[in-house]
Design a protein around this motif. Structure first.
Motif, short mmCIF file in Angstrom:
data_model
loop_
_atom_site.label_atom_id
_atom_site.label_comp_id
_atom_site.label_asym_id
_atom_site.label_seq_id
_atom_site.Cartn_x
_atom_site.Cartn_y
_atom_site.Cartn_z
N LEU A 42 -6.23 7.88 12.02
CA LEU A 42 -5.97 9.32 11.92
C LEU A 42 -7.05 10.12 12.64
O LEU A 42 -6.78 11.19 13.21
N PHE A 43 -8.29 9.60 12.60
CA PHE A 43 -9.41 10.31 13.21
C PHE A 43 -9.69 9.83 14.63
O PHE A 43 -10.62 10.30 15.27
N HIS A 46 -10.26 12.20 17.51
CA HIS A 46 -11.39 13.13 17.31
C HIS A 46 -12.73 12.41 17.37
O HIS A 46 -13.70 12.87 16.77
N MET A 115 -11.63 19.85 12.82
CA MET A 115 -11.16 18.48 12.89
C MET A 115 -10.38 18.11 11.63
O MET A 115 -9.28 17.54 11.70
N GLY A 116 -10.95 18.44 10.46
CA GLY A 116 -10.26 18.13 9.21
C GLY A 116 -8.92 18.82 9.11
O GLY A 116 -7.93 18.21 8.69
N GLN A 118 -6.98 19.79 11.58
CA GLN A 118 -6.05 19.19 12.54
C GLN A 118 -5.49 17.86 12.01
O GLN A 118 -4.30 17.59 12.14
N VAL A 119 -6.38 17.06 11.43
CA VAL A 119 -5.93 15.78 10.87
C VAL A 119 -4.96 16.02 9.71
O VAL A 119 -3.90 15.39 9.62
N MET A 120 -5.29 16.95 8.82
CA MET A 120 -4.43 17.21 7.68
C MET A 120 -3.11 17.87 8.11
O MET A 120 -2.06 17.62 7.52
N ALA A 122 -1.53 17.28 10.95
CA ALA A 122 -0.69 16.19 11.46
C ALA A 122 -0.11 15.36 10.32
O ALA A 122 1.06 14.99 10.33
N LEU A 123 -0.95 15.08 9.31
CA LEU A 123 -0.49 14.28 8.18
C LEU A 123 0.52 15.04 7.34
O LEU A 123 1.54 14.49 6.89
N GLN A 159 -8.51 16.83 2.75
CA GLN A 159 -9.28 17.56 3.77
C GLN A 159 -10.67 17.92 3.23
O GLN A 159 -11.67 17.74 3.92
N THR A 163 -13.77 15.66 4.76
CA THR A 163 -14.71 16.41 5.60
C THR A 163 -16.07 16.54 4.93
O THR A 163 -17.11 16.28 5.54
#
Length: 616
Positions: A42-43, A46, A115-116, A118-120, A122-123, A159, A163
């Motif tokens: 997932l990361f 990034h 970053m957090g 964006q990841v969350m 997407a999830l 998140q 993070t």
């Protein structure tokens, strides 16, 4: 599968975090283990951001440690020697260090948060899309609150935890190591004293955290109970139920009891470990006192200057927070893994109704609409068969009514056409094409459904209609409302098409909601229509109005009517009678009534029930 109770901000160090792993988190991970490589993926996009954040955190920690040495220079050199130039440089450096660390902190926080998020994001979108692909069976088995909890609270918690945990580990580790090195550089002897005074302070802090964690867990559970009481007691349906059952006082009593329990828990949370906290205060006060005392002995001080002593004391106070943060990493890690486990558990669900790998594309406007059931069998999971070898043809442009006693499988039969469920065996075709081979968008354009349980979103009449045809103009909307025999009512409202329908359409009566749903289906213009007991919950007058709208809707379409009231099937081209999941009779209503079979018995029983009801 309720969401575990996590308090935002817990577990981030500073002596406030939880000191033990939640049992709910442990059970979740035992049932659904998490592969760390899956989280790392997932990361993956990034990597550069992560590297920059770690470097910024390390730089901030190292730069910040210059402050005690600058203070020592001010006290030992600049002030005693009245060196104004040196004093200016040292004070300027102190301000510069503070400014640099502040800027680094802002940039690091911005990068890590972005970053957090964006990841969350997407999830979150992946999970929402995946859940939309689940069959009705999943949502029947699963509480709506659980789905919402995982989609919102769990991902938000992830998140925050991920993070904060990642940044705090890097920050605490670099700060602790750099501070320890600086302390040894300033005074190796005083550093040894710290080895004796720090452990009891850390131990007491974790004991208080343990006590507060237990109380916090109970408080969160009670808050969830209070939230449920509010949601159930103050919704439209909940208020209506309370007023009709006379439970308003009982509901208020339950809310009062829950609120009083919260008072007790809040008091216990605030007062938790006060004696230990008081003891910790004494220990923290004793730490610099012990250092000052030790510095007074020549054997220990070794000619230590006042500036060194002040700088060392400042470092001694600094090292406590990062050490406590590192001690809590294990708990934070389990918390984060449990949240990921809950999300991945849903992402790993295999939809019972799978979209075709190589779908057949067809223009809905070219469909004739012949529907065939060919040896169709169905069962819910491992349960008993609901449908047993159904063979039924609904010719294009005709109406077939399906009747039968409660539990005979009528609604299940209708749900197979739009693929709300898939047949266990056999197949359903439209114009000879298996519905399982059609593209989902094409199937939705071909088959329209009007059910007893009308659902209107909490928006305007216009927005509800546009769900079916986003490009429709006002003329088309009014035509659809006219065909559904509700245009006059909507036109008479102060806001017309822009009238809010209310939660679940409560602004309108049941019959009006049905006609709005019919207008929405008319806009969709499906070739095949499934009417699932659309009038069974309405009174006779409203039923007649809605039935007229349904008759208008069914004109020229292939229609499968799931009927509860046999009076609504008189004009059907054919009637199929289901009993125990099998078709036991087929023909027109007149033919079946005269034959004296299952349909005639149903009609006689319903007539007797109606007469008893009228007599009452």
């Amino acid at each position: 599968m309720a969401a575990p109770n996590h308090t935002p901000g817990e577990g981030q160090g500073g002596g406030r975090g939880p000191a033990r792993v939640s049992q709910a988190d442990k059970r979740q991970l035992e049932q659904h283990p998490v592969d760390v490589r899956r989280i790392a993926a997932l990361f993956g996009p990034h990597k550069l951001t992560i590297l920059v954040v770690v470097l910024l955190i390390s730089a901030s920690s190292v730069v910040g440690l210059a402050q005690p040495f600058l203070v020592r220079g001010v006290i030992d050199d600049a002030l005693p020697n009245r060196d104004v130039g040196l004093l200016g440089w040292l004070v300027g450096a102190m301000i510069a260090v503070a400014a640099v660390t502040a800027v680094i902190g802002v940039v690091q926080t911005w990068l890590a948060t972005r970053m957090g998020q964006q990841v969350m994001h997407a999830l979150r979108t992946k999970l929402f899309t995946h859940l939309q692909g689940q069959s009705l069976g999943f949502f029947t088995r699963t509480r709506g609150g659980d789905v919402q909890s995982r989609l919102t609270h769990d991902i938000s918690g992830m998140q925050s935890v991920v993070t904060s945990t990642a940044t705090s580990v890097a920050s605490n580790l670099t700060t602790a190591v750099a501070t320890a090195v600086a302390m040894v550089a300033l005074s190796p002897r005083l550093s040894l004293i710290s080895l004796f005074v720090l452990p009891p302070a850390i131990w007491l802090s974790r004991r208080v955290a343990l006590l507060r964690r237990d109380i916090t867990s109970k408080r969160q559970a009670e808050l969830a109970n209070l939230h449920t009481l509010v949601e159930e007691g103050l919704s439209v349906s909940g208020v209506r139920l309370a007023k009709t059952l006379g439970t308003t006082d009982r509901n208020a009593g339950a809310f009062t009891d829950s609120s009083e329990r919260l008072i007790d828990l809040e008091m216990r949370s605030q007062l938790a470990g006060q004696w230990r906290m008081a003891t910790m205060g004494i220990v923290f006060a004793a730490i610099p006192a012990a250092i000052y005392l030790a510095a007074g002995y020549p054997a220990v001080s070794g000619g230590m200057t006042i500036g060194t002593l002040v700088a060392f004391t400042a470092l001694q106070a600094t090292i406590f927070r990062p050490v406590m943060g590192l001690l809590n990493v294990g708990v934070q890690w389990v918390t984060a893994m449990a949240l990921f486990s809950r999300i991945f558990e849903y992402l790993d669900l295999v939809p019972e109704v799978q979209p075709p790998v190589d779908p057949v594309r067809i223009d809905p406007a070219t469909v004739r609409g012949e529907v065939r059931f060919e040896d169709v069998r169905f069962a819910y999971g491992d349960g008993a068969p609901v449908l047993r070898g159904i063979d039924l043809t609904v010719p294009a442009g005709t109406t077939t009514a399906v009747v039968g006693p409660t539990g005979s499988g009528k609604s299940t039969l209708g749900s197979l056409i739009p693929r709300l469920h898939d047949a266990t065996s056999g197949r359903i075709t439209i114009d000879g094409i298996d519905v399982r081979h059609l593209h989902p968008d094409d199937l939705a354009g071909i088959v329209g459904v009007v059910s007893q349980e009308t659902y209107l979103v909490h928006a305007t009449v216009r927005e509800n209609l546009l769900l079916a045809a986003p490009e429709a103009d006002d003329d088309e909307l009014w035509d659809a409302l006219s065909s559904a025999r509700i245009a006059t009512l909507v036109a008479g409202l102060p806001d017309g098409l822009d009238t809010l329908v209310g939660a679940r359409g409560h602004r309108f009566s049941g019959g009006e909601q049905q006609r709005l749903a019919i207008a929405r289906t008319i806009l969709r213009n499906p070739r095949v229509l499934v009417l699932d007991e659309a009038t069974s919950a309405l009174d006779n007058t409203t039923e007649a109005e809605v039935q007229a709208a349904l008759d208008r809707l069914a004109e020229g379409r292939t229609t499968l009517t799931i009927a509860h009231r046999l009076s609504t099937v008189e004009n059907a081209d054919q009637v199929a009678v289901l009993d125990a999941g099998a078709v036991v009779e087929r023909g027109t209503a007149v033919e079946l009534r005269s034959s004296g079979g299952a349909f005639a018995r149903l009609a006689a029983r319903q007539l007797a029930d109606d007469e008893l009801l009228a007599a009452a």
